[in-house]
Design a protein around this motif. Structure first.
Motif, PDB file in Angstrom:
ATOM      1  N   SER A  48      43.195  41.488  41.293  1.00  0.00           N
ATOM      2  CA  SER A  48      44.424  40.830  40.866  1.00  0.00           C
ATOM      3  C   SER A  48      44.481  39.356  41.257  1.00  0.00           C
ATOM      4  N   ARG A  49      43.571  38.914  42.068  1.00  0.00           N
ATOM      5  CA  ARG A  49      43.562  37.507  42.499  1.00  0.00           C
ATOM      6  C   ARG A  49      42.364  36.787  41.887  1.00  0.00           C
ATOM      7  N   ALA A  50      42.492  36.519  40.610  1.00  0.00           N
ATOM      8  CA  ALA A  50      41.387  35.915  39.855  1.00  0.00           C
ATOM      9  C   ALA A  50      41.020  34.535  40.378  1.00  0.00           C
ATOM     10  N   ALA A  51      42.007  33.776  40.841  1.00  0.00           N
ATOM     11  CA  ALA A  51      41.723  32.425  41.328  1.00  0.00           C
ATOM     12  C   ALA A  51      40.957  32.450  42.652  1.00  0.00           C
ATOM     13  N   ALA A  52      41.223  33.432  43.482  1.00  0.00           N
ATOM     14  CA  ALA A  52      40.602  33.492  44.810  1.00  0.00           C
ATOM     15  C   ALA A  52      39.223  34.133  44.790  1.00  0.00           C
ATOM     16  N   TYR A  53      39.029  35.105  43.892  1.00  0.00           N
ATOM     17  CA  TYR A  53      37.775  35.850  43.856  1.00  0.00           C
ATOM     18  C   TYR A  53      37.194  35.794  42.453  1.00  0.00           C
ATOM     19  N   GLU A  54      36.118  35.066  42.307  1.00  0.00           N
ATOM     20  CA  GLU A  54      35.458  34.997  41.011  1.00  0.00           C
ATOM     21  C   GLU A  54      34.521  36.202  40.879  1.00  0.00           C
ATOM     22  N   LEU A  55      34.675  36.936  39.802  1.00  0.00           N
ATOM     23  CA  LEU A  55      33.859  38.125  39.571  1.00  0.00           C
ATOM     24  C   LEU A  55      33.110  37.988  38.266  1.00  0.00           C
ATOM     25  N   SER A  56      31.864  38.378  38.292  1.00  0.00           N
ATOM     26  CA  SER A  56      31.055  38.349  37.073  1.00  0.00           C
ATOM     27  C   SER A  56      31.500  39.479  36.146  1.00  0.00           C
ATOM     28  N   PRO A  57      31.166  39.388  34.864  1.00  0.00           N
ATOM     29  CA  PRO A  57      31.483  40.502  33.961  1.00  0.00           C
ATOM     30  C   PRO A  57      30.877  41.824  34.424  1.00  0.00           C
ATOM     31  N   ARG A  58      29.724  41.765  35.049  1.00  0.00           N
ATOM     32  CA  ARG A  58      29.092  42.977  35.567  1.00  0.00           C
ATOM     33  C   ARG A  58      29.923  43.593  36.699  1.00  0.00           C
ATOM     34  N   ALA A  59      30.468  42.751  37.565  1.00  0.00           N
ATOM     35  CA  ALA A  59      31.309  43.244  38.661  1.00  0.00           C
ATOM     36  C   ALA A  59      32.602  43.843  38.118  1.00  0.00           C
ATOM     37  N   VAL A  60      33.172  43.224  37.095  1.00  0.00           N
ATOM     38  CA  VAL A  60      34.391  43.767  36.478  1.00  0.00           C
ATOM     39  C   VAL A  60      34.081  45.120  35.840  1.00  0.00           C
ATOM     40  N   ALA A  61      32.939  45.237  35.193  1.00  0.00           N
ATOM     41  CA  ALA A  61      32.539  46.523  34.594  1.00  0.00           C
ATOM     42  C   ALA A  61      32.385  47.588  35.674  1.00  0.00           C
ATOM     43  N   SER A  62      31.856  47.217  36.824  1.00  0.00           N
ATOM     44  CA  SER A  62      31.723  48.168  37.935  1.00  0.00           C
ATOM     45  C   SER A  62      33.092  48.605  38.445  1.00  0.00           C
ATOM     46  N   LEU A  63      34.041  47.666  38.513  1.00  0.00           N
ATOM     47  CA  LEU A  63      35.398  48.020  38.934  1.00  0.00           C
ATOM     48  C   LEU A  63      36.051  48.961  37.921  1.00  0.00           C
ATOM     49  N   LEU A  64      35.808  48.716  36.644  1.00  0.00           N
ATOM     50  CA  LEU A  64      36.376  49.576  35.609  1.00  0.00           C
ATOM     51  C   LEU A  64      35.758  50.974  35.636  1.00  0.00           C
ATOM     52  N   HIS A  65      34.524  51.071  36.101  1.00  0.00           N
ATOM     53  CA  HIS A  65      33.834  52.364  36.157  1.00  0.00           C
ATOM     54  C   HIS A  65      34.192  53.163  37.413  1.00  0.00           C
ATOM     55  N   LEU A  66      34.704  52.504  38.421  1.00  0.00           N
ATOM     56  CA  LEU A  66      34.972  53.147  39.704  1.00  0.00           C
ATOM     57  C   LEU A  66      35.868  54.381  39.623  1.00  0.00           C
ATOM     58  N   PRO A  67      36.991  54.366  38.889  1.00  0.00           N
ATOM     59  CA  PRO A  67      37.804  55.595  38.831  1.00  0.00           C
ATOM     60  C   PRO A  67      37.036  56.795  38.276  1.00  0.00           C
ATOM     61  N   ASN A  68      36.289  56.584  37.219  1.00  0.00           N
ATOM     62  CA  ASN A  68      35.508  57.672  36.633  1.00  0.00           C
ATOM     63  C   ASN A  68      34.498  58.207  37.643  1.00  0.00           C
ATOM     64  N   LEU A  69      33.831  57.327  38.333  1.00  0.00           N
ATOM     65  CA  LEU A  69      32.836  57.719  39.324  1.00  0.00           C
ATOM     66  C   LEU A  69      33.466  58.460  40.499  1.00  0.00           C
ATOM     67  N   LEU A  70      34.533  57.898  41.060  1.00  0.00           N
ATOM     68  CA  LEU A  70      35.167  58.520  42.226  1.00  0.00           C
ATOM     69  C   LEU A  70      35.734  59.896  41.910  1.00  0.00           C
ATOM     70  N   LEU A  71      36.314  60.038  40.727  1.00  0.00           N
ATOM     71  CA  LEU A  71      36.899  61.328  40.387  1.00  0.00           C
ATOM     72  C   LEU A  71      35.843  62.396  40.152  1.00  0.00           C
ATOM     73  N   GLN A  72      34.598  61.991  39.951  1.00  0.00           N
ATOM     74  CA  GLN A  72      33.509  62.951  39.815  1.00  0.00           C
ATOM     75  C   GLN A  72      32.935  63.367  41.159  1.00  0.00           C
ATOM     76  N   ILE A  73      32.936  62.447  42.143  1.00  0.00           N
ATOM     77  CA  ILE A  73      32.236  62.737  43.392  1.00  0.00           C
ATOM     78  C   ILE A  73      33.156  63.057  44.567  1.00  0.00           C
ATOM     79  N   VAL A  74      34.404  62.611  44.527  1.00  0.00           N
ATOM     80  CA  VAL A  74      35.317  62.851  45.643  1.00  0.00           C
ATOM     81  C   VAL A  74      36.029  64.177  45.412  1.00  0.00           C
ATOM     82  N   PRO A  75      35.911  65.112  46.349  1.00  0.00           N
ATOM     83  CA  PRO A  75      36.626  66.392  46.178  1.00  0.00           C
ATOM     84  C   PRO A  75      38.131  66.171  46.314  1.00  0.00           C
TER      85      PRO A  75
END
Length: 136
Positions: free
Chosen positions: A13-40
């Motif tokens: 949420s702090r785009a000005a403070a933390y610059e993220l590459s498109p690859r990093a944003v894609a990883s953040l977008l994938h995180l919910p799907n990944l966590l819901l598969q591996i976290v009981p």
């Protein structure tokens, strides 16, 4: 996992403070799907609902602050993560936790509705179809 996801949502949420590459944003977008598969799913519904709310906040923050030309290719990942969150909501048996998670998901869908339609492209129809399928 809950606090780590909250920290990532804050960074997204702090785009000005933390610059993220498109690859990093894609990883953040994938995180919910990944966590819901591996976290009981814990027995404590408060912990479960807190994690799901933070995952919704993470996706909403990415949509609000990180959606730009380089991240358009990641919209399929967003759809998959949103679908995983909808499935987790449908499996939630506790009514109070379900309402909390549902409110967080509604804020996510508000971000989709208010977002850049050009960037979202054809994925809006997929998000809507998944939402309708989860409700039925």
């Amino acid at each position: 996992a809950d606090m780590a996801v909250g920290l990532l949502a804050t960074m997204a949420s702090r785009a000005a403070a933390y610059e993220l590459s498109p690859r990093a944003v894609a990883s953040l977008l994938h995180l919910p799907n990944l966590l819901l598969q591996i976290v009981p799913r814990p027995a404590d519904m408060t912990l479960w609902s807190s994690l799901l709310v933070r995952l919704c906040s993470l996706l909403a923050a990415c949509l609000r602050h990180r959606l730009k030309a380089g991240t358009q290719r990641s919209m399929g990942v967003l759809v998959a993560s949103t679908q995983a969150l909808l499935m987790a909501l449908s499996e939630t048996l506790d009514e109070t936790a379900g309402q909390v998670i549902g409110c967080a998901l509604s804020r996510l869908y508000e971000e989709v509705a208010g977002g850049d339609k050009k960037a979202m492209g054809r994925y809006c129809a997929h998000l809507l179809a998944d939402y309708v399928a989860a409700c039925c």
